[in-house]
Scaffold this motif. Structure first.
Motif, short mmCIF file in Angstrom:
data_model
loop_
_atom_site.label_atom_id
_atom_site.label_comp_id
_atom_site.label_asym_id
_atom_site.label_seq_id
_atom_site.Cartn_x
_atom_site.Cartn_y
_atom_site.Cartn_z
N ALA B 57 0.84 -1.19 0.00
CA ALA B 57 0.00 0.00 0.00
C ALA B 57 0.88 1.25 0.00
O ALA B 57 0.59 2.23 -0.69
CB ALA B 57 -0.92 0.00 1.22
N GLU B 58 1.97 1.16 0.75
CA GLU B 58 2.87 2.31 0.83
C GLU B 58 3.51 2.59 -0.53
O GLU B 58 3.56 3.73 -0.99
CB GLU B 58 3.94 2.04 1.89
N VAL B 59 3.99 1.52 -1.19
CA VAL B 59 4.58 1.70 -2.51
C VAL B 59 3.56 2.28 -3.47
O VAL B 59 3.83 3.23 -4.22
CB VAL B 59 5.12 0.36 -3.04
N TYR B 60 2.37 1.72 -3.43
CA TYR B 60 1.29 2.16 -4.32
C TYR B 60 1.00 3.64 -4.12
O TYR B 60 1.01 4.42 -5.08
CB TYR B 60 0.06 1.30 -4.03
N ILE B 61 0.81 4.05 -2.88
CA ILE B 61 0.49 5.46 -2.63
C ILE B 61 1.65 6.36 -3.03
O ILE B 61 1.46 7.42 -3.61
CB ILE B 61 0.15 5.67 -1.14
N LEU B 63 3.66 6.16 -5.36
CA LEU B 63 3.81 6.36 -6.80
C LEU B 63 2.74 7.28 -7.38
O LEU B 63 2.68 7.49 -8.58
CB LEU B 63 3.79 5.01 -7.53
#
Lengths: 352, 325
Positions: B57-61, B63
């Motif tokens: 979720a952290e990577v997704y947000i 980006l």
């Protein structure tokens, strides 16, 4: 030991007094402030009272009187809810951490060659691959709109675990060394500033409706402190000779029987001190409780920080009183496990 | 198995049957491998459960350029997809690197001071003297005080009309009113003093346990050979304490880098950004400026830096010192 000259003894006393004086003064200040009436603790008059002139228990009364109204719960000055919350959450978190940590520690101590060594490029490369594979799924799940619900998160996590296992098998084709290490991940977990993962944890927790609940906090505390349990208990289990479990098994005990009836009772002292140690850690936490609680379950440190009344600004007297109450359990437990404090704080690396 | 011994066919078939029956039970706890797996499985699963989703979720947000104030919840973040512009921005963000540098500065200075003080005080407590037990217990109290409480007490301590200024006024004989926490340099000093106060006792305990465990006969031999105290310290005590010292420094360093409570309660990272550590920086980005995607990118950057540091820093811990002391 040879007898030292008198001037050395005197000098040592003076130094010890200065040092101990400096290290106890802030504590002294808090303790006395807790017993001062308002005239003495409020800084308005510009007079400093080194010793309370009229010691009083008013501050404790302010903090410990139950607030009976139904509204403005956030503004009340009764600390009873936060004390209850701190006790429940710290004990729960400790039990949870002990449960998963002790088992893992025994496993790592007896059946594993995992020493916790993993080069950073392997760790990061593997993490990168995992992210690369899973990110499209994340976007897909988000696009489908299911990741906001608990079943979306759960299915995604299960998928992630499966991918993780497959990745391990896949990497084993090319690289012969360990590509993952439980012991390393556990230690590594301790190194990250909790702030770095708290945003997604908040998202996840709100999806599971765990924000501002006691079980939500217990789960986080358990995960944050179980690394200590693993490394600490591992150091205790390592001290118990393997021959004992083997003897128990030869005598007809099962694997679990050997663990519960022979090894665990021998590590009883270690287990107790680990429990107290982890309790102190949970009890002291500020950041996690600050971000994951709002109204119903603030712990003592969070409540302490918010204890400001509109008329007179910060309520130093009651704050100090609550601070004193908050400090009692860790100090008492800390002195109880004095022998193991160093061991706990160094992950069992220093044994004395 | 010894192949030369002839086994009657009927016995062999029996053995195979029993083996097959046993293998049928998947959850066989008498199998050591199953037992070992089931011991570490809960920890593995909990670890994966707590890490897998938040990480992705952290990577997704990170980006995207989504924040709660831009409308939609975070699942809609793909509408603001911008291919990692956040990371480019992080690389150019002076405040981020300054916060990182400041964190290491505070940690470095504080840990060095803690070490020197801890070692010095340990030498004071090496011999018996009347009242030692009481002083010893008093020395241990700071590290057991809840950091949030300690931060609050030190905040009081450094107020312009607080006890510290009063003591200084008494000593120099004229009113001394420095607002410690409102000045860049003194605020930094205040934070370091608080951190040193809280954690020197740990260093002291570790060093004392190391010193007590030193072999006495070698020291006596050195004394007989006419070594001075400094020589004994430099060539005997220091080398023998080295493993313990390294572990103590690593442990403290790794905790000090996470510093949040003290700074948050004393200065909130201020004045301006003078005491902003990396945790405070991320807290401000996420909860005061509400730039979640940027905070997520910062967190990922920290994660990479810390993983690299961890694999070097944790090495001394992985081969436990068996009774070094």
């Amino acid at each position: 030991m040879t007898q030292r000259p008198t001037w050395q003894i005197v000098l040592r006393y003076i130094l010890v007094l200065i040092v101990v004086g400096w290290f106890t003064f802030p504590t002294y200040w808090m303790v006395t402030m807790a017993f001062k009436p308002k005239v003495e603790w409020s800084t308005a008059h510009g007079t400093i009272y080194w010793v309370p002139q009229n010691p009083t228990l008013d501050n404790f009364e302010t903090v410990l009187t139950e607030y009976r109204g139904r509204f403005f719960r956030a503004n009340q000055s009764s600390a009873l809810p936060s004390i209850r919350s701190s006790i429940i959450v710290s004990i729960g978190g400790t039990l949870f951490a002990l449960l998963i940590g002790t088992l893992a520690a025994y496993g790592l101590s007896r059946f594993s060659t995992d020493t916790g060594e993993l080069p950073w490029y392997i760790a990061l490369g593997r993490l990168g691959l995992l992210i690369l594979v899973l990110l499209p799924f994340m976007v897909l799940w988000a696009w489908l709109g299911i990741i906001r619900y608990w079943y979306g998160i759960l299915s995604f996590t299960l998928l992630g675990i499966a991918v993780n296992q497959l990745l391990d098998k896949f990497l084993a084709l090319f690289y012969r060394g360990p590509t993952g290490s439980l012991a390393f991940s556990i230690l590594q977990l301790r190194m990250f500033p909790p702030m770095a993962i708290v945003i997604p944890v908040m998202i996840m927790w709100s999806a599971f409706k765990l924000i501002d609940t006691w079980y939500g906090l217990i789960a986080v505390y358990g995960v944050v402190t179980f690394p200590f349990v693993v490394w600490l208990m591992k150091s205790f289990f390592d001290e118990i000779p393997r021959e004992l479990d083997e003897a128990a098994i030869v005598d007809g005990a099962s694997n679990w029987g050997a663990f519960f009836k022979v090894v665990l009772p021998l590590a009883k002292g270690g287990l107790a001190s680990t429990a107290l140690f982890v309790f102190i850690l949970n009890w002291s936490d500020f950041l996690i409780a600050l971000l994951l609680t709002t109204r119903d379950w603030p712990t003592i440190p969070v409540f302490l920080n918010s204890l400001v009344s509109s008329e007179i600004g910060a309520q130093h007297g009651p704050k100090a009183a609550l601070g004193l109450l908050a400090v009692i359990p860790p100090v008492v437990f800390g002195i109880l496990i004095q022998r193991y404090l160093v061991r706990g704080l160094t992950f069992g690396a220093i044994k004395r | 198995m010894d192949r030369n011994v002839a086994i009657p066919a009927i016995v062999e078939r029996r053995v195979q049957l029993v083996a097959r029956l046993r293998r049928r039970r998947f959850w066989d706890m008498s199998d050591v491998r199953v037992f070992a797996t089931s011991l570490t499985a809960p920890a593995q699963i909990v670890l994966l459960f707590i890490i897998m989703f938040p990480l992705l979720a952290e990577v997704y947000i990170s980006l995207t350029s989504w924040t709660p104030t831009r409308g939609g919840d975070w699942t809609q973040a793909y509408r603001f997809w911008d291919w990692g512009r956040n990371y480019v921005e992080i690389l150019r963000d002076l405040a981020f690197w300054q916060a990182l540098g400041r964190t290491f500065l505070i940690a470095g200075v504080a840990v060095a001071l803690e070490f020197l003080l801890g070692l010095g005080i340990a030498f004071l407590f090496l011999d018996e003297f009347p009242g030692k037990r009481v002083f010893y217990a008093l020395m241990l109290v700071p590290m057991m005080i809840v950091p949030a409480v300690a931060g609050y007490v030190f905040w009081l301590f450094f107020q312009s009309n607080g006890p510290l200024n009063a003591i200084i006024s008494l000593l120099i004989g004229q009113p001394f009113t420095l607002t410690w926490l409102a000045n860049d340099v003194t605020a930094m000093i205040a934070v370091i003093v608080a951190e040193v106060w809280e954690w020197t006792p740990l260093m002291f305990l570790i060093m004392l346990s190391g010193l007590v465990g030193l072999p006495e006969d070698q020291m006596r031999a050195a004394t007989m050979l006419g070594a001075t105290s400094w020589q004994k310290f430099r060539y005997l005590v220091l080398p023998m304490l080295k493993p313990i010292i390294i572990i103590a420094l690593v442990i403290r360093g790794m905790e000090a880098v996470k510093i949040f409570d003290m700074v948050y309660l004393m200065t909130q990272g201020g004045p301006a950004q003078a005491t902003e550590t990396i945790s405070i920086y991320m807290y401000k980005i996420a909860f005061q400026q509400v730039r979640w995607s940027y905070a997520a990118a910062a967190a990922m950057t920290i994660l990479v830096i810390m993983t690299i540091l961890a694999s070097y820093a944790l090495r001394p811990l992985q081969t436990p010192q068996r009774e070094v002391a």
